[in-house]
Design a protein around this motif. Structure first.
Motif, short mmCIF file in Angstrom:
data_model
loop_
_atom_site.label_atom_id
_atom_site.label_comp_id
_atom_site.label_asym_id
_atom_site.label_seq_id
_atom_site.Cartn_x
_atom_site.Cartn_y
_atom_site.Cartn_z
N PHE A 114 0.84 -1.19 0.00
CA PHE A 114 0.00 0.00 0.00
C PHE A 114 0.89 1.25 0.00
CE2 PHE A 114 -2.60 -3.29 1.95
CZ PHE A 114 -3.83 -3.12 1.34
N ALA A 115 0.65 2.12 -0.97
CA ALA A 115 1.31 3.43 -0.99
C ALA A 115 0.42 4.38 -0.19
CB ALA A 115 1.48 3.91 -2.42
N VAL A 116 0.95 4.90 0.90
CA VAL A 116 0.15 5.69 1.84
C VAL A 116 0.69 7.12 1.90
CG1 VAL A 116 -0.65 5.88 4.21
CG2 VAL A 116 -0.27 3.62 3.21
N ASN A 117 -0.19 8.10 1.71
CA ASN A 117 0.24 9.50 1.74
C ASN A 117 1.45 9.70 0.83
OD1 ASN A 117 -1.59 9.46 3.94
ND2 ASN A 117 0.07 9.18 5.40
N ALA A 118 1.43 9.05 -0.31
CA ALA A 118 2.63 8.90 -1.13
C ALA A 118 3.12 10.21 -1.74
CB ALA A 118 2.37 7.89 -2.24
N HIS A 119 4.44 10.38 -1.76
CA HIS A 119 5.03 11.49 -2.49
C HIS A 119 5.07 11.12 -3.97
CE1 HIS A 119 9.50 10.08 -2.62
NE2 HIS A 119 8.70 9.05 -2.61
N GLY A 120 5.46 12.10 -4.81
CA GLY A 120 5.37 11.94 -6.26
C GLY A 120 5.99 10.67 -6.82
N PRO A 121 7.27 10.38 -6.51
CA PRO A 121 7.89 9.18 -7.07
C PRO A 121 7.17 7.88 -6.68
CG PRO A 121 9.57 10.68 -6.27
CD PRO A 121 8.26 11.23 -5.82
N LEU A 122 6.68 7.79 -5.45
CA LEU A 122 5.97 6.58 -5.06
C LEU A 122 4.61 6.51 -5.74
CD1 LEU A 122 5.81 3.96 -3.53
CD2 LEU A 122 5.01 5.22 -1.51
N ARG A 123 3.95 7.65 -5.91
CA ARG A 123 2.67 7.63 -6.63
C ARG A 123 2.86 7.08 -8.05
NH1 ARG A 123 1.82 12.74 -4.34
NH2 ARG A 123 2.25 13.76 -6.34
N LYS A 124 3.91 7.53 -8.72
CA LYS A 124 4.18 7.05 -10.09
C LYS A 124 4.45 5.55 -10.09
CE LYS A 124 6.04 11.44 -11.79
NZ LYS A 124 7.26 12.14 -12.31
N LEU A 125 5.25 5.08 -9.12
CA LEU A 125 5.55 3.65 -9.05
C LEU A 125 4.29 2.86 -8.74
CD1 LEU A 125 7.69 1.42 -9.11
CD2 LEU A 125 8.06 1.81 -6.67
N ALA A 126 3.48 3.36 -7.83
CA ALA A 126 2.24 2.66 -7.47
C ALA A 126 1.30 2.59 -8.67
CB ALA A 126 1.56 3.36 -6.29
N ASP A 127 1.22 3.67 -9.45
CA ASP A 127 0.40 3.65 -10.66
C ASP A 127 0.91 2.58 -11.62
OD1 ASP A 127 -1.27 5.69 -9.84
OD2 ASP A 127 -0.12 7.27 -10.83
N ALA A 128 2.23 2.50 -11.78
CA ALA A 128 2.81 1.54 -12.71
C ALA A 128 2.61 0.11 -12.24
CB ALA A 128 4.30 1.84 -12.89
N ARG A 129 2.68 -0.12 -10.93
CA ARG A 129 2.57 -1.47 -10.37
C ARG A 129 1.12 -1.88 -10.07
NH1 ARG A 129 7.26 -1.31 -11.71
NH2 ARG A 129 9.07 -1.94 -10.45
N GLY A 130 0.23 -0.90 -10.08
CA GLY A 130 -1.15 -1.20 -9.72
C GLY A 130 -1.37 -1.36 -8.23
N TRP A 131 -0.50 -0.74 -7.42
CA TRP A 131 -0.65 -0.84 -5.97
C TRP A 131 -1.76 0.08 -5.48
CZ3 TRP A 131 5.28 0.05 -4.89
CH2 TRP A 131 5.98 -1.11 -5.29
N PRO A 132 -2.53 -0.35 -4.51
CA PRO A 132 -3.53 0.54 -3.91
C PRO A 132 -2.86 1.76 -3.26
CG PRO A 132 -3.91 -1.74 -3.26
CD PRO A 132 -2.57 -1.70 -3.92
N GLN A 133 -3.53 2.90 -3.36
CA GLN A 133 -3.01 4.12 -2.76
C GLN A 133 -4.02 4.63 -1.74
OE1 GLN A 133 -1.00 6.93 -5.47
NE2 GLN A 133 -1.34 5.46 -7.14
N LEU A 134 -3.52 4.91 -0.54
CA LEU A 134 -4.35 5.36 0.57
C LEU A 134 -3.90 6.74 1.02
CD1 LEU A 134 -4.22 2.06 2.69
CD2 LEU A 134 -5.90 2.69 0.94
N ASP A 135 -4.83 7.53 1.49
CA ASP A 135 -4.49 8.84 2.03
C ASP A 135 -5.05 8.93 3.44
OD1 ASP A 135 -4.03 11.52 2.65
OD2 ASP A 135 -4.48 12.21 0.63
#
Length: 223
Positions: free
Chosen positions: A200-221
């Motif tokens: 889970f990418a949580v409160n993600a900064h820009g580089p992690l958001r991009k990686l999470a988008d590419a990997r299909g990881w759930p993103q939480l805020d």
């Protein structure tokens, strides 16, 4: 099948990074005159940005300036307990509390894995009901005093995953027999997230958001 939920701390569970705030808190409690050394801490931070010193070196210099060369375990515990109380009061994100409680209720073993020093991260983890802590460890002298030096490696990036695996081995937890959730805000934890069954990418900064988008990881805020 066992279940682990592994949480980063700074900016994942807490709203803001804790290290500098802990040092300032400790200096105010123990030796307020050391706050006059904050410009020197800033110079060390500039050295890190210029790649003249690594994260471990920056952490050691900052601690030496604001806490001194060595503290007894009792002295540091008193500071850490006060800081943890303040952090629980104002610094922990409500969304993080809710998810931690949900994972606990679902039977997950809660593990905090953080680059922060264990001597204060453990106090925060204990208040949140974590079962285990994997963190940066401070070196001790022959009298048992805690020094402004790191024992081993800073628990950051690929090292964090290696330290988690070492902890699992010591705890008798086999990767084959465990389902892992992992939560982090920072791309430096990509090795951990790639390794987890549920990243889970949580409160993600820009580089992690991009990686999470590419990997299909759930993103939480949780902010």
């Amino acid at each position: 099948m066992q279940h682990l939920a592994i949480y980063d701390m700074d900016k994942t569970i807490t709203a803001a990074p804790t290290w500098t705030r802990f040092l300032v808190h400790a200096a105010r409690m123990r030796a307020p005159w050391r706050l006059s050394l904050m410009p020197a801490v800033g110079v060390a931070g500039l050295g890190y940005l210029l790649k003249l010193v690594d994260r471990s070196g920056l952490k050691q210099v900052s601690q030496r300036l604001l806490l001194g060369r060595a503290l007894t375990a009792a002295e540091l515990e008193a500071v850490a307990e006060r800081f943890a109380d303040a952090e629980l009061d104002k610094g922990v994100l409500h969304g993080a509390r809710t998810r931690i409680e949900s994972d606990r209720a679902a039977g997950y073993r809660l593990v905090m894995a953080t680059a922060s020093h264990g001597y204060y991260a453990a106090a925060i983890a204990q208040r949140l009901g974590f079962d285990d802590v994997v963190a940066t460890t401070a070196r001790r002298d022959g009298q048992g005093r805690i020094l402004s030096l790191i024992e081993g490696d800073n628990c950051y990036g690929p090292v964090k995953l290696r330290m988690i695996e070492s902890w699992m081995q010591g705890a008798g937890v086999s990767r084959r027999d465990v389902h892992v959730r992992a939560y982090s805000d920072h791309v430096s934890d990509a090795p951990l997230l790639e390794w987890a069954d549920e990243p889970f990418a949580v409160n993600a900064h820009g580089p992690l958001r991009k990686l999470a988008d590419a990997r299909g990881w759930p993103q939480l805020d949780w902010r």
